[in-house]
Write an enzyme that holds these catalytic residues in place. Structure first.
Site, PDB file in Angstrom:
ATOM      1  N   ASP A 119      42.796  42.561  40.076  1.00  0.00           N
ATOM      2  CA  ASP A 119      41.546  42.534  39.919  1.00  0.00           C
ATOM      3  C   ASP A 119      40.799  41.362  40.007  1.00  0.00           C
ATOM      4  OD1 ASP A 119      42.030  42.884  37.485  1.00  0.00           O
ATOM      5  OD2 ASP A 119      40.448  43.868  36.671  1.00  0.00           O
ATOM      6  N   LYS A 157      37.011  38.025  32.495  1.00  0.00           N
ATOM      7  CA  LYS A 157      37.594  36.959  31.694  1.00  0.00           C
ATOM      8  C   LYS A 157      38.055  36.342  33.790  1.00  0.00           C
ATOM      9  CE  LYS A 157      41.775  39.941  31.756  1.00  0.00           C
ATOM     10  NZ  LYS A 157      41.302  41.206  31.411  1.00  0.00           N
ATOM     11  N   ASP A 182      45.868  38.494  39.316  1.00  0.00           N
ATOM     12  CA  ASP A 182      46.269  39.595  39.044  1.00  0.00           C
ATOM     13  C   ASP A 182      45.625  40.545  40.583  1.00  0.00           C
ATOM     14  OD1 ASP A 182      43.646  39.834  37.995  1.00  0.00           O
ATOM     15  OD2 ASP A 182      44.172  41.050  36.039  1.00  0.00           O
ATOM     16  N   THR A 184      43.084  42.232  20.759  1.00  0.00           N
ATOM     17  CA  THR A 184      43.205  42.447  22.493  1.00  0.00           C
ATOM     18  C   THR A 184      41.843  43.517  23.300  1.00  0.00           C
ATOM     19  OG1 THR A 184      45.064  42.160  21.622  1.00  0.00           O
ATOM     20  CG2 THR A 184      44.739  43.493  23.762  1.00  0.00           C
ATOM     21  N   ASP A 193      40.729  39.018  37.140  1.00  0.00           N
ATOM     22  CA  ASP A 193      40.011  38.213  36.271  1.00  0.00           C
ATOM     23  C   ASP A 193      41.329  37.410  35.613  1.00  0.00           C
ATOM     24  OD1 ASP A 193      41.995  40.862  35.498  1.00  0.00           O
ATOM     25  OD2 ASP A 193      39.946  42.195  34.313  1.00  0.00           O
ATOM     26  N   ARG A 194      42.621  38.031  35.867  1.00  0.00           N
ATOM     27  CA  ARG A 194      43.475  36.947  34.883  1.00  0.00           C
ATOM     28  C   ARG A 194      43.944  35.868  36.082  1.00  0.00           C
ATOM     29  NH1 ARG A 194      47.074  40.656  32.100  1.00  0.00           N
ATOM     30  NH2 ARG A 194      46.476  42.878  31.938  1.00  0.00           N
ATOM     31  N   SER A 212      44.349  46.672  38.170  1.00  0.00           N
ATOM     32  CA  SER A 212      44.391  45.445  37.036  1.00  0.00           C
ATOM     33  C   SER A 212      46.173  45.168  37.520  1.00  0.00           C
ATOM     34  CB  SER A 212      44.303  44.993  35.754  1.00  0.00           C
ATOM     35  OG  SER A 212      43.747  44.086  35.692  1.00  0.00           O
ATOM     36  N   HIS A 213      46.795  44.591  36.557  1.00  0.00           N
ATOM     37  CA  HIS A 213      47.975  44.191  36.702  1.00  0.00           C
ATOM     38  C   HIS A 213      48.877  45.532  37.008  1.00  0.00           C
ATOM     39  CE1 HIS A 213      47.858  45.704  32.784  1.00  0.00           C
ATOM     40  NE2 HIS A 213      48.915  45.713  32.341  1.00  0.00           N
TER      41      HIS A 213
HETATM   42  C1  VG1 Z   1      46.445  44.045  28.254  1.00  0.00           C
HETATM   43  C2  VG1 Z   1      46.499  42.971  27.535  1.00  0.00           C
HETATM   44  C3  VG1 Z   1      45.232  42.500  27.545  1.00  0.00           C
HETATM   45  C4  VG1 Z   1      43.945  42.175  28.335  1.00  0.00           C
HETATM   46  C5  VG1 Z   1      44.715  44.337  29.264  1.00  0.00           C
HETATM   47  C6  VG1 Z   1      43.681  44.607  30.485  1.00  0.00           C
HETATM   48  O1  VG1 Z   1      46.344  44.923  26.981  1.00  0.00           O
HETATM   49  O2  VG1 Z   1      47.246  42.537  27.007  1.00  0.00           O
HETATM   50  O3  VG1 Z   1      45.123  40.770  26.875  1.00  0.00           O
HETATM   51  O4  VG1 Z   1      43.069  42.544  28.222  1.00  0.00           O
HETATM   52  O5  VG1 Z   1      45.469  43.868  29.658  1.00  0.00           O
HETATM   53  O6  VG1 Z   1      43.371  43.541  31.198  1.00  0.00           O
HETATM   54  P1  VG1 Z   1      47.321  46.225  26.530  1.00  0.00           P
HETATM   55  O7  VG1 Z   1      46.561  47.084  26.044  1.00  0.00           O
HETATM   56  O8  VG1 Z   1      47.936  46.677  27.844  1.00  0.00           O
HETATM   57  O9  VG1 Z   1      47.993  44.848  25.769  1.00  0.00           O
HETATM   58  V1  VG1 Z   1      43.409  43.214  32.787  1.00  0.00           V
HETATM   59  O10 VG1 Z   1      43.065  41.887  33.641  1.00  0.00           O
HETATM   60  O11 VG1 Z   1      44.301  45.216  32.558  1.00  0.00           O
HETATM   61  O12 VG1 Z   1      41.715  44.431  33.071  1.00  0.00           O
HETATM   62 CO    CO Z   2      42.870  42.398  35.356  1.00  0.00          CO
END
Ligand code: VG1
Ligand code: CO
Length: 543
Positions: free
Chosen positions: A279, A376, A277, A344, A281-282, A113-114
């Site tokens: 993948d 998302k 982001d 979360t 989803d954000r 993801s990010h």
């Molecule tokens: C983070 C975000 C959370 C989100 C998760 C996955 O998690 O805070 O809101 O659902 O990333 O998103 P954490 O545990 O690092 O706070 V993604 O777009 O990485 O699939």
């Molecule tokens: Co993501």
């Protein structure tokens, strides 16, 4: 072609976090590491025999190689069919949609993801279930249990599949179908929103800048925004997915999407800006000279969703993660619908969506979505905003002003302290937890603590419980500080501090965020003895 059973495993630490398993790419590339996790996943779901899966990822380094391995393992485990995005590309919401559309048993998403990508950065994998959503905790716990006892995995020695060639082929008895990653998803979007109205908006001169951050949404945004909706060529920037996301973090926030932010704050800024982001989803939403916090975005979308065809009948309910601001709660209140507060991570929304209790869901981390899939969905949020803007004919800034004048404003900011030594982060959290019971009634920086606790969630649909989901300190007068440790990092610990201050409808909505949050922030620093535990009070990233 022969089937092989390779003795390997177990590997330490293959425990899925907030969103699947994330590790340094080189760890995933160690012989047998990915394989043992994938085999454990198949074992945990009662085997892959006769099943079908959607497989795709965000295009980061190791994506294509991992997909080849997973395909050969699925075939060796007796799977009947695999649906793969062309070039190995599929956004997370597109995977969710394909699982649902094709009725597959589940899906595997390759993404961190990010997190940044590259051989020295991060890689990840997550399993989605048949409803299209992230595996719930019962399933991820089962996967983790399997990873601790695995001793061998199954794989075919077949040749690689050509992932660039659309169409069907076989590995052993399994059919591999390579599909266009964008078409089905784009078609779904057309059923939800008034594309004619949005097209007319662009024809009227409305301008847009969408930053795909060199990640997976580039092809989706180009097809939908430019080709189908008529946004000017060049409206989508950084549109070609690259293995290392152009060297940046594909994290849609004002810090990492800096180019977009500068453009949106400049004199000749477009009317609307957005970023997505790794993948897809954000989403980050930013109007001309106006940054919209993700929590506010959820609230505005909820308050205006009825303007889009898919939500014209109204919302069944709204769900938000606990650290997300309470702005959406006020909208739910006014609409007279339920508002759910979950831990979360998107996996907690699945049951509410399946049961028809919630229509819109959101997280402060720029994740928003609805019942159209079980993930998302970044582009979905952008399209819902565009649909609302087309109907209301106002600027983003005006919409925000109106919203606050009606509901009040939840000033909000998240402060991330990254790469803290794990023992220091744990010590801070333990010390805070130990004093939670004694905090109510105490005063800090002029604020009185109303309530303090460790957040637990009781799923109203299946009765499952999740504990230790973040520590919250609620102040009298609408202030709140939440602390939790990230479950997606790959280095040390990341402490997330979420700060919020509500100002009612008649209050001042023009303050700078830092100023509005000063008291909550300083109370939080004193209560947690932040400096003492981690040696600093300034975060690495403020969003
Ligand atoms: C983070 C975000 C959370 C989100 C998760 C996955 O998690 O805070 O809101 O659902 O990333 O998103 P954490 O545990 O690092 O706070 V993604 O777009 O990485 O699939
Ligand atoms: Co993501």
């Amino acid at each position: 072609m022969t089937l092989q059973i390779v003795e390997k495993g177990p590997f330490e630490g293959q425990k899925p976090g907030t969103s699947g398993l994330r590790k340094k790419t080189r760890i995933f590339m160690e012989p047998g590491y990915l394989e043992c996790f994938v085999q454990s996943t198949f074992n945990a779901i009662g085997g892959a025999a006769g099943k079908s899966f959607v497989i795709g990822g965000d295009g980061r380094f190791f994506n294509a190689a991992a997909i080849q391995t997973i395909l050969k393992m699925a075939a060796a485990n007796g799977a009947a069919r695999a649906v793969v995005g062309q070039g190995g590309i599929l956004s997370t919401p597109a995977v969710s949609h394909l699982i649902r559309k094709r009725g597959t048993d589940g899906g595997l998403v390759l993404s961190a993801s990010h997190n940044p990508g590259g051989i020295d950065e991060d890689f990840g994998i997550k399993y989605n279930i048949a409803n299209g959503g992230p595996a719930p905790e019962t399933v991820t716990a089962g996967i983790h249990a399997e990873t601790q006892k695995i001793a061998a995995y199954r794989i075919s020695d077949a040749a690689d599949v050509d992932l660039n060639q659309l169409g069907s082929s076989r590995i052993e008895e399994m059919t591999v179908e390579v599909v266009d990653p964008v078409a089905d998803y784009a078609d779904l979007m057309e059923t939800l929103f008034d594309f004619n109205k949005i097209r007319a908006l662009f024809q009227g001169g409305f301008t847009l800048c969408f930053d795909a951050m060199h990640a997976v949404t580039g092809p989706y945004a180009t097809e939908i925004l430019q080709r189908r909706l008529g946004a000017a060529d060049g409206s989508v920037i950084n549109a070609i997915p690259s293995e290392d996301f152009g060297g940046g973090h594909p994290d849609p926030n004002p810090v990492w999407a800096k180019t977009l932010m500068q453009r949106m704050m400049s004199d000749d800024a477009p009317d609307f800006g957005a970023a997505s982001d790794g993948d897809g989803d954000r989403n980050m939403i930013v109007g001309r000279h106006t940054y919209v916090t993700p929590s506010d975005s959820l609230a505005v979308l909820a308050a205006n969703a009825h303007l889009a065809p898919a939500y014209a009948q109204g919302l069944a309910g709204i769900a938000r993660s606990m650290p997300t601001s309470t702005a959406a709660d006020r909208v739910a209140d006014k609409l007279g619908v339920a508002c759910y507060e979950t831990p979360t991570g998107w996996k907690f929304f699945g049951n509410l969506l399946d049961a028809g209790r919630a229509t819109l869901c959101g997280e402060e981390s720029a994740g928003t979505g609805s019942a159209h899939v079980r993930e998302k969905d970044g582009l979905w949020a952008v399209l819902l905003w565009l649909n609302i803007l087309a109907e209301r004919g106002q600027s983003v800034a005006d919409i925000m002003r109106d919203h606050w004048a009606c509901y009040g404003r939840n000033y909000y900011s998240r402060h991330d302290f990254e790469a803290i030594p794990t023992d220091q982060a744990n010590a801070l959290m333990q010390a805070l937890e130990a004093q939670l019971d004694r905090l109510a009634g105490t005063q800090w920086s002029g604020l009185t603590v109303a309530q303090a606790d460790s957040f637990s969630y009781l799923d109203p649909v299946d009765g499952s419980e999740s504990h230790n989901q973040g520590l919250r300190i609620v102040f009298e007068g609408g202030g709140r500080a939440v602390l939790r440790l990230s479950g997606t990092g790959t280095e040390g610990a990341t402490l997330r501090v979420y700060l919020e201050q509500y100002v009612d409808a008649s209050g001042d909505h023009t303050l700078a965020t830092d100023a509005a949050l000063e008291n909550v922030s300083s109370a939080m620093r004193d209560i947690t003895a932040l400096q003492e535990y981690i040696g600093r009070t300034e975060p690495d990233v403020k969003t």
